[in-house]
Design a protein around this motif. Structure first.
Motif, PDB file in Angstrom:
ATOM      1  N   ILE A  24       0.847  -1.210   0.000  1.00 62.43           N
ATOM      2  CA  ILE A  24       0.000   0.000   0.000  1.00 62.43           C
ATOM      3  C   ILE A  24       0.871   1.245   0.000  1.00 62.43           C
ATOM      4  N   LEU A  25       1.931   1.252   0.802  1.00 62.66           N
ATOM      5  CA  LEU A  25       2.831   2.402   0.844  1.00 62.66           C
ATOM      6  C   LEU A  25       3.512   2.609  -0.511  1.00 62.66           C
ATOM      7  N   ALA A  26       3.975   1.538  -1.135  1.00 60.79           N
ATOM      8  CA  ALA A  26       4.630   1.645  -2.449  1.00 60.79           C
ATOM      9  C   ALA A  26       3.629   2.120  -3.501  1.00 60.79           C
ATOM     10  N   TYR A  27       2.409   1.594  -3.470  1.00 61.85           N
ATOM     11  CA  TYR A  27       1.385   1.999  -4.439  1.00 61.85           C
ATOM     12  C   TYR A  27       1.076   3.490  -4.309  1.00 61.85           C
ATOM     13  N   SER A  28       0.884   3.973  -3.084  1.00 53.31           N
ATOM     14  CA  SER A  28       0.542   5.389  -2.897  1.00 53.31           C
ATOM     15  C   SER A  28       1.730   6.309  -3.189  1.00 53.31           C
ATOM     16  N   THR A  29       2.953   5.817  -3.035  1.00 54.17           N
ATOM     17  CA  THR A  29       4.128   6.637  -3.285  1.00 54.17           C
ATOM     18  C   THR A  29       4.444   6.737  -4.776  1.00 54.17           C
ATOM     19  N   PHE A  30       4.356   5.634  -5.502  1.00 50.80           N
ATOM     20  CA  PHE A  30       4.812   5.595  -6.885  1.00 50.80           C
ATOM     21  C   PHE A  30       3.703   5.725  -7.933  1.00 50.80           C
ATOM     22  N   THR A  31       2.469   5.758  -7.537  1.00 50.09           N
ATOM     23  CA  THR A  31       1.367   5.942  -8.482  1.00 50.09           C
ATOM     24  C   THR A  31       1.096   7.431  -8.608  1.00 50.09           C
ATOM     25  N   PRO A  32       1.022   7.951  -9.855  1.00 48.73           N
ATOM     26  CA  PRO A  32       0.758   9.388 -10.000  1.00 48.73           C
ATOM     27  C   PRO A  32      -0.624   9.742  -9.461  1.00 48.73           C
ATOM     28  N   ALA A  33      -0.679  10.903  -8.886  1.00 53.16           N
ATOM     29  CA  ALA A  33      -1.943  11.366  -8.318  1.00 53.16           C
ATOM     30  C   ALA A  33      -2.910  11.695  -9.447  1.00 53.16           C
ATOM     31  N   ALA A  34      -4.168  11.478  -9.198  1.00 52.08           N
ATOM     32  CA  ALA A  34      -5.190  11.821 -10.196  1.00 52.08           C
ATOM     33  C   ALA A  34      -5.224  13.338 -10.343  1.00 52.08           C
ATOM     34  N   PRO A  35      -5.389  13.821 -11.569  1.00 53.83           N
ATOM     35  CA  PRO A  35      -5.432  15.268 -11.743  1.00 53.83           C
ATOM     36  C   PRO A  35      -6.630  15.856 -11.013  1.00 53.83           C
ATOM     37  N   SER A  36      -6.400  17.009 -10.460  1.00 53.65           N
ATOM     38  CA  SER A  36      -7.487  17.644  -9.730  1.00 53.65           C
ATOM     39  C   SER A  36      -8.517  18.163 -10.726  1.00 53.65           C
ATOM     40  N   VAL A  37      -9.741  18.017 -10.371  1.00 54.84           N
ATOM     41  CA  VAL A  37     -10.827  18.453 -11.239  1.00 54.84           C
ATOM     42  C   VAL A  37     -11.220  19.861 -10.824  1.00 54.84           C
ATOM     43  N   GLU A  38     -11.002  20.776 -11.752  1.00 55.89           N
ATOM     44  CA  GLU A  38     -11.387  22.152 -11.480  1.00 55.89           C
ATOM     45  C   GLU A  38     -12.621  22.461 -12.289  1.00 55.89           C
ATOM     46  N   GLU A  39     -13.512  23.192 -11.700  1.00 57.97           N
ATOM     47  CA  GLU A  39     -14.715  23.563 -12.425  1.00 57.97           C
ATOM     48  C   GLU A  39     -14.384  24.636 -13.439  1.00 57.97           C
ATOM     49  N   GLU A  40     -14.832  24.393 -14.673  1.00 56.16           N
ATOM     50  CA  GLU A  40     -14.642  25.387 -15.716  1.00 56.16           C
ATOM     51  C   GLU A  40     -15.820  26.341 -15.693  1.00 56.16           C
ATOM     52  N   PRO A  41     -15.552  27.605 -15.998  1.00 59.32           N
ATOM     53  CA  PRO A  41     -16.669  28.531 -16.010  1.00 59.32           C
ATOM     54  C   PRO A  41     -17.671  28.129 -17.097  1.00 59.32           C
ATOM     55  N   VAL A  42     -18.925  28.219 -16.791  1.00 59.65           N
ATOM     56  CA  VAL A  42     -19.978  27.850 -17.728  1.00 59.65           C
ATOM     57  C   VAL A  42     -20.217  29.010 -18.684  1.00 59.65           C
ATOM     58  N   GLN A  43     -20.179  28.697 -19.996  1.00 52.94           N
ATOM     59  CA  GLN A  43     -20.438  29.712 -21.001  1.00 52.94           C
ATOM     60  C   GLN A  43     -21.903  29.641 -21.397  1.00 52.94           C
ATOM     61  N   THR A  44     -22.473  30.795 -21.587  1.00 56.35           N
ATOM     62  CA  THR A  44     -23.820  30.812 -22.128  1.00 56.35           C
ATOM     63  C   THR A  44     -23.727  30.527 -23.617  1.00 56.35           C
ATOM     64  N   GLN A  45     -24.848  30.160 -24.224  1.00 57.17           N
ATOM     65  CA  GLN A  45     -24.838  29.841 -25.648  1.00 57.17           C
ATOM     66  C   GLN A  45     -24.429  31.063 -26.460  1.00 57.17           C
ATOM     67  N   GLU A  46     -24.866  32.231 -26.039  1.00 56.76           N
ATOM     68  CA  GLU A  46     -24.515  33.455 -26.770  1.00 56.76           C
ATOM     69  C   GLU A  46     -23.013  33.729 -26.681  1.00 56.76           C
ATOM     70  N   GLU A  47     -22.407  33.511 -25.500  1.00 57.43           N
ATOM     71  CA  GLU A  47     -20.965  33.714 -25.355  1.00 57.43           C
ATOM     72  C   GLU A  47     -20.191  32.710 -26.185  1.00 57.43           C
ATOM     73  N   ALA A  48     -20.675  31.482 -26.266  1.00 58.70           N
ATOM     74  CA  ALA A  48     -19.982  30.448 -27.040  1.00 58.70           C
ATOM     75  C   ALA A  48     -19.967  30.782 -28.516  1.00 58.70           C
ATOM     76  N   ARG A  49     -20.994  31.412 -29.010  1.00 61.20           N
ATOM     77  CA  ARG A  49     -21.077  31.740 -30.430  1.00 61.20           C
ATOM     78  C   ARG A  49     -20.263  32.969 -30.793  1.00 61.20           C
ATOM     79  N   LYS A  50     -19.772  33.687 -29.822  1.00 57.71           N
ATOM     80  CA  LYS A  50     -19.030  34.914 -30.121  1.00 57.71           C
ATOM     81  C   LYS A  50     -17.628  34.648 -30.633  1.00 57.71           C
ATOM     82  N   GLY A  51     -17.132  33.432 -30.501  1.00 55.97           N
ATOM     83  CA  GLY A  51     -15.800  33.119 -30.995  1.00 55.97           C
ATOM     84  C   GLY A  51     -15.781  33.194 -32.512  1.00 55.97           C
ATOM     85  N   PRO A  52     -14.591  33.246 -33.092  1.00 51.44           N
ATOM     86  CA  PRO A  52     -14.518  33.344 -34.552  1.00 51.44           C
ATOM     87  C   PRO A  52     -15.006  32.062 -35.218  1.00 51.44           C
TER      88      PRO A  52
END
Length: 166
Positions: A24-52
């Motif tokens: 268990i110690l070896a597994y927790s030491t040598f296994t890469p940590a899961a990437p942290s999940v960050e919340e992305e800002p929610v775009q409205t449909q109108e904002e999404a369409r403003k891109g080129p």
């Protein structure tokens, strides 16, 4: 139960626990940590369409033939907006065939290609420019020259529009 059996049993259980703990110690030491999940800002449909928008030229054989009896080509422009909406328009039907050219016009919209359609001494250039309130598909006619004839330079004309956001 003898003393030897008592301590042997305990030693086996303790060894098994140490091996499991080390695993268990070896597994927790040598296994890469899961990437942290960050919340992305929610775009409205109108904002999404403003891109080129991105554009793609499409060519299809037309149902009609030109005056020489050769097939015409339908020229389509497909606009894909930032929100994934796709709009396709037939912008012209020209004699002959069409191809994208490596030359870019300085006022062309970023990421767009200029195309040329040509048959029997007459052709058209097409480009897409970013206008004041929309993207504009422009067409310019050209003629084949000869030593005796220098064709006049034509100007681009607007033939279709795509709004900045659909």
């Amino acid at each position: 139960m003898t003393t030897k059996e008592f301590f042997t049993g305990r030693a086996i259980v303790l060894s098994a626990l140490l091996i499991i703990g080390a695993g268990i110690l070896a597994y927790s030491t040598f296994t890469p940590a899961a990437p942290s999940v960050e919340e992305e800002p929610v775009q409205t449909q109108e904002e999404a369409r403003k891109g080129p928008a991105t554009f793609a030229w499409k060519f299809e054989k037309a149902d009609t033939d030109n005056l020489d009896g050769l097939p015409n080509t339908n020229v389509f422009v497909e606009a894909t907006y930032a929100d994934g909406a796709i709009v396709q328009k037939l912008v012209d039907t020209t004699p002959g065939s069409c191809n994208a050219t490596p030359e870019k016009e300085k006022d062309s919209a970023p990421g767009t290609a200029r195309i040329v359609c040509y048959a029997a001494g007459l052709g058209y250039y097409f480009k897409i420019v970013k206008g004041e309130s929309s993207y504009v598909v422009m067409r310019k006619m050209f003629e084949e020259g000869s030593p005796e004839y220098e064709p006049p330079e034509q100007e681009y004309e607007a033939i279709a529009e795509f709004p900045f956001s659909e």
